[in-house]
Write a protein that holds these residues in place. Sequence first.
Motif, mmCIF file in Angstrom:
data_model
loop_
_atom_site.group_PDB
_atom_site.id
_atom_site.type_symbol
_atom_site.label_atom_id
_atom_site.label_comp_id
_atom_site.label_asym_id
_atom_site.label_seq_id
_atom_site.Cartn_x
_atom_site.Cartn_y
_atom_site.Cartn_z
ATOM 1 N N GLY A 1 3.407 6.445 2.972
ATOM 2 C CA GLY A 1 3.570 6.048 4.364
ATOM 3 C C GLY A 1 2.060 5.355 4.892
ATOM 4 O O GLY A 1 1.935 5.076 5.916
ATOM 5 N N GLU A 2 1.359 4.951 3.926
ATOM 6 C CA GLU A 2 0.158 4.081 4.397
ATOM 7 C C GLU A 2 0.311 2.654 4.943
ATOM 8 O O GLU A 2 0.806 2.014 4.017
ATOM 9 N N ASN A 3 -0.046 2.438 5.840
ATOM 10 C CA ASN A 3 0.167 0.866 6.592
ATOM 11 C C ASN A 3 -1.140 0.583 6.964
ATOM 12 O O ASN A 3 -1.126 -0.558 7.757
ATOM 13 N N SER A 4 -2.276 1.297 6.979
ATOM 14 C CA SER A 4 -3.527 0.910 7.851
ATOM 15 C C SER A 4 -4.854 0.939 6.606
ATOM 16 O O SER A 4 -4.661 1.647 5.709
ATOM 17 N N ARG A 5 -5.828 0.031 6.917
ATOM 18 C CA ARG A 5 -7.009 -0.019 6.030
ATOM 19 C C ARG A 5 -7.769 1.171 6.382
ATOM 20 O O ARG A 5 -8.772 1.406 5.699
ATOM 21 N N LEU A 6 -7.527 1.697 7.404
ATOM 22 C CA LEU A 6 -8.276 3.012 7.978
ATOM 23 C C LEU A 6 -7.545 4.370 7.730
ATOM 24 O O LEU A 6 -7.680 5.328 8.581
ATOM 25 N N ASP A 7 -6.420 4.311 6.999
ATOM 26 C CA ASP A 7 -5.769 5.621 6.832
ATOM 27 C C ASP A 7 -6.817 6.599 6.107
ATOM 28 O O ASP A 7 -8.029 6.497 5.575
ATOM 29 N N ASP A 8 -6.613 7.861 5.959
ATOM 30 C CA ASP A 8 -7.327 8.898 5.561
ATOM 31 C C ASP A 8 -7.877 8.712 4.051
ATOM 32 O O ASP A 8 -7.031 8.305 3.303
ATOM 33 N N TYR A 9 -9.014 8.412 3.788
ATOM 34 C CA TYR A 9 -9.571 7.827 2.493
ATOM 35 C C TYR A 9 -9.312 8.869 1.375
ATOM 36 O O TYR A 9 -9.013 8.336 0.088
ATOM 37 N N SER A 10 -9.455 10.102 1.299
ATOM 38 C CA SER A 10 -9.133 11.112 0.176
ATOM 39 C C SER A 10 -8.307 12.174 0.663
ATOM 40 O O SER A 10 -8.585 13.367 1.087
ATOM 41 N N PRO A 11 -7.069 12.086 0.884
ATOM 42 C CA PRO A 11 -6.077 12.973 1.256
ATOM 43 C C PRO A 11 -5.888 13.723 0.142
ATOM 44 O O PRO A 11 -6.165 13.659 -0.954
ATOM 45 N N ASP A 12 -5.110 15.163 0.196
ATOM 46 C CA ASP A 12 -4.917 16.111 -0.747
ATOM 47 C C ASP A 12 -4.322 15.556 -1.943
ATOM 48 O O ASP A 12 -4.269 15.948 -3.117
ATOM 49 N N TRP A 13 -3.367 14.682 -1.635
ATOM 50 C CA TRP A 13 -2.524 14.153 -2.837
ATOM 51 C C TRP A 13 -2.803 12.895 -3.374
ATOM 52 O O TRP A 13 -2.213 12.263 -4.236
ATOM 53 N N ILE A 14 -4.054 12.416 -3.248
ATOM 54 C CA ILE A 14 -4.657 11.167 -3.794
ATOM 55 C C ILE A 14 -4.484 11.093 -5.129
ATOM 56 O O ILE A 14 -4.184 10.088 -5.947
ATOM 57 N N LEU A 15 -4.784 12.065 -5.863
ATOM 58 C CA LEU A 15 -4.969 11.935 -7.567
ATOM 59 C C LEU A 15 -3.539 11.983 -8.043
ATOM 60 O O LEU A 15 -3.127 11.670 -9.223
ATOM 61 N N ASN A 16 -2.425 12.137 -7.214
ATOM 62 C CA ASN A 16 -1.069 11.979 -7.685
ATOM 63 C C ASN A 16 -0.625 10.331 -7.892
ATOM 64 O O ASN A 16 -0.003 10.058 -8.430
ATOM 65 N N ALA A 17 -1.438 9.691 -7.134
ATOM 66 C CA ALA A 17 -1.097 8.261 -6.992
ATOM 67 C C ALA A 17 -2.252 7.258 -7.627
ATOM 68 O O ALA A 17 -2.000 6.235 -7.739
ATOM 69 N N VAL A 18 -3.586 8.007 -7.534
ATOM 70 C CA VAL A 18 -4.926 7.165 -8.174
ATOM 71 C C VAL A 18 -5.301 7.848 -9.214
ATOM 72 O O VAL A 18 -5.441 9.026 -9.495
ATOM 73 N N PRO A 19 -5.705 7.292 -10.467
ATOM 74 C CA PRO A 19 -6.380 7.715 -11.423
ATOM 75 C C PRO A 19 -7.671 8.564 -11.093
ATOM 76 O O PRO A 19 -8.398 7.829 -10.277
ATOM 77 N N GLY A 20 -7.831 9.481 -11.887
ATOM 78 C CA GLY A 20 -9.267 10.133 -11.551
ATOM 79 C C GLY A 20 -10.380 9.731 -12.372
ATOM 80 O O GLY A 20 -10.157 9.080 -13.385
ATOM 81 N N THR A 21 -11.611 9.947 -11.703
ATOM 82 C CA THR A 21 -12.774 9.276 -12.560
ATOM 83 C C THR A 21 -13.879 10.503 -12.521
ATOM 84 O O THR A 21 -13.569 11.543 -11.929
ATOM 85 N N LYS A 22 -14.886 10.361 -13.213
ATOM 86 C CA LYS A 22 -16.036 11.325 -13.079
ATOM 87 C C LYS A 22 -16.388 11.499 -11.782
ATOM 88 O O LYS A 22 -16.891 12.773 -11.329
ATOM 89 N N SER A 23 -16.603 10.477 -11.002
ATOM 90 C CA SER A 23 -16.990 10.552 -9.569
ATOM 91 C C SER A 23 -16.061 10.905 -8.777
ATOM 92 O O SER A 23 -16.304 10.811 -7.304
#
Length: 559
Positions: A84-106
């Motif tokens: 449902g994201e359609n803006s460049r200023l949506d919540d930067y770190s939502p609770d579900w972010i690691l479901n969609a984006v690979p994790g890193t050390k930082s």
Amino acid sequence: MSEKHNDDENISDGKNQDEKMTSSDFQTLVNRDDLLRTEIGEFGWFQLRYVLIIIIPVMFSAIRNDYILSAAAIPHRCRIPECGENSRLDDYSPDWILNAVPGTKSGFSSCDRYAPIDSGSNGSLDYCPGSLFDQANVISCKDFVYANDYSVVYDFDLGCNEWLRALAGTVGNIGLLLGLPLTGYISDRFGRKVALVFNIFSLGLVGVIRAFSVNYAMYMILEMVQTVLGSSVYTTSIVLATELIGPNYRFVGITLLSMYSLGQVLMGGVFWLIGSWRYVILVLCIPCLFMFVYYWLLSESIRWLLVKERYAEARKIIETAARLNKKSISDKSMDALLRPQQEPLSGSGVRKAGLIRTVIRSRICTTPFWFVAGTFVYYGLSINSTGLSDTMYLNYMLICAVEIPGVFIGAFLLTKIGRKTTLASGYFFSALCNILFVVIPNDSMYTVRLIAYLLGKVGVTTAQTCLFLYTSELYPTEYRQTFLAFSSTVGRLGAIAAPLTPPLKQYWHGLPSVMFAAMGFLAGASVLTQPETLGTKLPDTFAEAEMLGKPDNRQNSEF
């Protein structure tokens, strides 16, 4: 009677000869340097008022470095339209972010995401399960979400275009390289005052236009134009101060560098307070438009007027300076000053060529490298400071604030331990601090690591404080300005390269600091090959330049 007449004639001839000798000696002694030292005073109310007036444009000249913050990197990640994201200023770190984006050390990746699965269903901003993504298939971002909108990175959607973002600083410093000859021409042709007013007004005018940039290309073009036309406010102010202040007070001109540093601190504070780069640039540049009044507030350089043989204008300023400094200048002194100066005799062309081959040539190869290393490390540390922690504005203000003690340390050491030792020590100390910054663990000793980074900036600032003075003292009067300008111009290559160092962190976090350390060590070692100039006569000829550092060339130091 005849003998008495002869005696009287001899006495009369002797008196005439004494008078001629006195007049000749007087013309030799009363030159343009003696004007500041003996006739109007080296540093009185006239000079103090002048310095206080030019402090304001010196502080505002820090605007030319706004690219460090206006084009600063900001945290970003892939936009996930399946959630449902359609803006460049949506919540930067939502609770579900690691479901969609690979994790890193930082945290999580800035430029990659998991490929979506065409399951016929979508998540929402509040709930986006991992079942919507193929976590075995990583793809690059097409669109981005940003942590804030304060930088051009957000406005022009530069996420993951790190090299393109960093190019803004390089383009600006190329403009500075082109602007130095332009300002030099204006300064020598129309006067120092005209050059200063032209630069500060252009800095403000082009800056206001740049605040309304509609794309990154426009932003970059105006960045170059702004630095070409308005980047030499500080250098012109230094020339004005140096030409008005006597030798024993020239450290006042050097300490103007601390006002430039203070201007950078204030610029960081304005960015921190306002946030949006467009509004900050407007707030900083609009006051520059009103500084055209400096054309009437400032007096022209007395030395420049005398060189241009504009004696009527020079006389008025000399009389004003003497009156404000509570001095009186005699008619004989004024007459001696308001006449063309004889060029100093130099050795034969053969002698000059020989000295250029044996002595000056090594300095021509050495001094430009000092400027390259100095600008590379100085600007490199400032630019990379924005990534030291999450509060990039505070980081920048700290790295600029530590320049102020660096300037005064350099000014103090110049007269105590010498130019050569001060310059070399500044480079070596900065290099050592950069090495420590790399080897100190970030997790357990963050504060110590930060202190090492800040001290590295103190070291290179100390070196920069003495760089122009020491370089100018190594060359003879006839070619001093030429060689100094050549060294400074070549030195801009370091400033051009410095903005390109932050992207190197993606290969190894310590790579920029190791490069700064290497340049510092090499520059410090090259300084040791040159003679000390503290307490030596300022060379007027190639022969005197060759004698620098030899015992019979020492004298009481004027500065």
